[in-house]
Scaffold this active site. Sequence first.
Site, PDB file in Angstrom:
ATOM      1  N   GLU A 186       2.910 -12.817   5.401  1.00 15.57           N
ATOM      2  CA  GLU A 186       2.608 -11.828   6.446  1.00 15.57           C
ATOM      3  C   GLU A 186       2.403 -10.482   5.758  1.00 15.57           C
ATOM      4  O   GLU A 186       3.302  -9.997   5.043  1.00 15.57           O
ATOM      5  CB  GLU A 186       3.729 -11.716   7.484  1.00 15.57           C
ATOM      6  CG  GLU A 186       3.325 -10.775   8.629  1.00 15.57           C
ATOM      7  CD  GLU A 186       4.456 -10.393   9.583  1.00 15.57           C
ATOM      8  OE1 GLU A 186       5.599 -10.818   9.372  1.00 15.57           O
ATOM      9  OE2 GLU A 186       4.181  -9.633  10.523  1.00 15.57           O
ATOM     10  N   ASP A 193      -2.331  -1.116  10.346  1.00 19.67           N
ATOM     11  CA  ASP A 193      -2.701   0.272  10.634  1.00 19.67           C
ATOM     12  C   ASP A 193      -4.221   0.316  10.812  1.00 19.67           C
ATOM     13  O   ASP A 193      -4.957  -0.190   9.957  1.00 19.67           O
ATOM     14  CB  ASP A 193      -2.276   1.184   9.476  1.00 19.67           C
ATOM     15  CG  ASP A 193      -0.753   1.326   9.410  1.00 19.67           C
ATOM     16  OD1 ASP A 193      -0.097   1.116  10.450  1.00 19.67           O
ATOM     17  OD2 ASP A 193      -0.225   1.615   8.314  1.00 19.67           O
ATOM     18  N   ASP A 235       5.491  -5.523   2.754  1.00 20.28           N
ATOM     19  CA  ASP A 235       5.283  -4.200   3.359  1.00 20.28           C
ATOM     20  C   ASP A 235       5.605  -3.148   2.297  1.00 20.28           C
ATOM     21  O   ASP A 235       6.312  -3.434   1.332  1.00 20.28           O
ATOM     22  CB  ASP A 235       6.163  -4.003   4.599  1.00 20.28           C
ATOM     23  CG  ASP A 235       5.588  -2.953   5.548  1.00 20.28           C
ATOM     24  OD1 ASP A 235       5.044  -3.328   6.607  1.00 20.28           O
ATOM     25  OD2 ASP A 235       5.678  -1.737   5.228  1.00 20.28           O
ATOM     26  N   ASP A 292      -3.871  -4.718  18.526  1.00 24.61           N
ATOM     27  CA  ASP A 292      -4.083  -4.103  19.841  1.00 24.61           C
ATOM     28  C   ASP A 292      -5.302  -3.186  19.780  1.00 24.61           C
ATOM     29  O   ASP A 292      -5.705  -2.632  20.792  1.00 24.61           O
ATOM     30  CB  ASP A 292      -2.868  -3.235  20.218  1.00 24.61           C
ATOM     31  CG  ASP A 292      -2.660  -2.147  19.169  1.00 24.61           C
ATOM     32  OD1 ASP A 292      -2.391  -2.510  18.001  1.00 24.61           O
ATOM     33  OD2 ASP A 292      -2.823  -0.962  19.492  1.00 24.61           O
TER      34      ASP A 292
HETATM   35  C1  LIG Z   1       1.701  -0.776  12.739  1.00 18.67           C
HETATM   36  S1  LIG Z   1       2.835  -1.360  11.589  1.00 18.67           S
HETATM   37  C2  LIG Z   1       3.008  -3.081  12.077  1.00 18.67           C
HETATM   38  C3  LIG Z   1       4.298  -3.686  11.577  1.00 18.67           C
HETATM   39  C4  LIG Z   1       4.527  -5.141  12.026  1.00 18.67           C
HETATM   40  N1  LIG Z   1       3.490  -6.013  11.550  1.00 18.67           N
HETATM   41  C5  LIG Z   1       4.618  -5.216  13.522  1.00 18.67           C
HETATM   42  O1  LIG Z   1       3.657  -5.692  14.135  1.00 18.67           O
HETATM   43  O2  LIG Z   1       5.660  -4.822  14.059  1.00 18.67           O
HETATM   44  C6  LIG Z   1       1.862  -1.508  10.116  1.00 18.67           C
HETATM   45  C7  LIG Z   1       2.689  -1.834   8.882  1.00 18.67           C
HETATM   46  O3  LIG Z   1       1.808  -2.056   7.786  1.00 18.67           O
HETATM   47  C8  LIG Z   1       2.373  -1.498   6.624  1.00 18.67           C
HETATM   48  N2  LIG Z   1       1.261  -1.255   5.696  1.00 18.67           N
HETATM   49  C9  LIG Z   1       0.218  -0.410   5.858  1.00 18.67           C
HETATM   50  N3  LIG Z   1      -0.641  -0.511   4.837  1.00 18.67           N
HETATM   51  C10 LIG Z   1      -0.127  -1.459   3.988  1.00 18.67           C
HETATM   52  C11 LIG Z   1      -0.544  -2.002   2.742  1.00 18.67           C
HETATM   53  N4  LIG Z   1      -1.664  -1.617   2.128  1.00 18.67           N
HETATM   54  N5  LIG Z   1       0.227  -2.956   2.179  1.00 18.67           N
HETATM   55  C12 LIG Z   1       1.390  -3.371   2.773  1.00 18.67           C
HETATM   56  N6  LIG Z   1       1.821  -2.870   3.954  1.00 18.67           N
HETATM   57  C13 LIG Z   1       1.085  -1.942   4.552  1.00 18.67           C
HETATM   58  C14 LIG Z   1       3.091  -0.243   7.114  1.00 18.67           C
HETATM   59  O4  LIG Z   1       4.107   0.163   6.228  1.00 18.67           O
HETATM   60  C15 LIG Z   1       3.641  -0.738   8.461  1.00 18.67           C
HETATM   61  O5  LIG Z   1       4.954  -1.249   8.351  1.00 18.67           O
END
Ligand SMILES: C[S@@+](CC[C@H](N)C(=O)[O-])C[C@H]1O[C@@H](n2cnc3c(N)ncnc32)[C@H](O)[C@@H]1O
Length: 224
Positions: free
Chosen positions: A50, A124, A75, A158
């Site tokens: 994931e 993101d 993450d 979303d």
């Molecule tokens: C909007 S949050 C979603 C978290 C989780 N998947 C959820 O649905 O609750 C996006 C997550 O992606 C991580 N993230 C963003 N860019 C990333 C990257 N290049 N590699 C790993 N994680 C990343 C951020 O730290 C954040 O925790």
Amino acid sequence: MAKKKLIHFTENISFPHLFQPRYAELQPEFRLKGRWREDFFRNNQPITLELGCGKGEYTTGLAREFPERNFIGIDIKGARLWRGCKTVEEEDLKNVAFIRSRADHIENLFQPGEIGEIWITFPDPQPGKERKRLTAPVFLKRYQRILKPSGIIHLKTDDREFYNYTREVLKEYQAEILLATEDLHNVYKNEPVAQILTYYESIWLEQGKKIAYLRFQFKIQDKN
Ligand SMILES: C[S@@+](CC[C@H](N)C(=O)[O-])C[C@H]1O[C@@H](n2cnc3c(N)ncnc32)[C@H](O)[C@@H]1O
């Protein structure tokens, strides 16, 4: 740094199922690349990744539901990963690991064909920065290399712009869409994919947002 965050970062160091490789440890490759099953999980089960797993609810939710598979959540935020790590410890889940890393480094972490499935959950949206999106061609290329032949990628989002962007990229790419819906929780509400929720998914559902879902695979494996 807030006291709680500091406590969590300290505790993170002690979790045997959390890997926080420094950049130098990823060069040229992480010590477990190609060896996750033998040296960490100590079984021969397929591995699901994931990406951007946040607090790890989805990774641990899948791990409970599918004990015959291994799960790795990635993450960049250690404070969020702490929650998933704590759940693994509390429930003694043997089929879960977490890695604190950017998804950009997955080829340093996994060898070609080592991964069975990839989940990208509520990435993101990166407005105006298409190349940073987790479904940009540069990322798809990486996924194609680490996935086994016919390995599957799942996207939940979303964000309609992200969803439409991904569909456009996939048209240009050697990928086959296996399932696509802009309203997962109405159309597939009885499927496991709609029953295990991520942290953000619960929030968006409470706010009445629709969740889009894409399932796709590459027609060929990229070994270059
Ligand atoms: C909007 S949050 C979603 C978290 C989780 N998947 C959820 O649905 O609750 C996006 C997550 O992606 C991580 N993230 C963003 N860019 C990333 C990257 N290049 N590699 C790993 N994680 C990343 C951020 O730290 C954040 O925790």
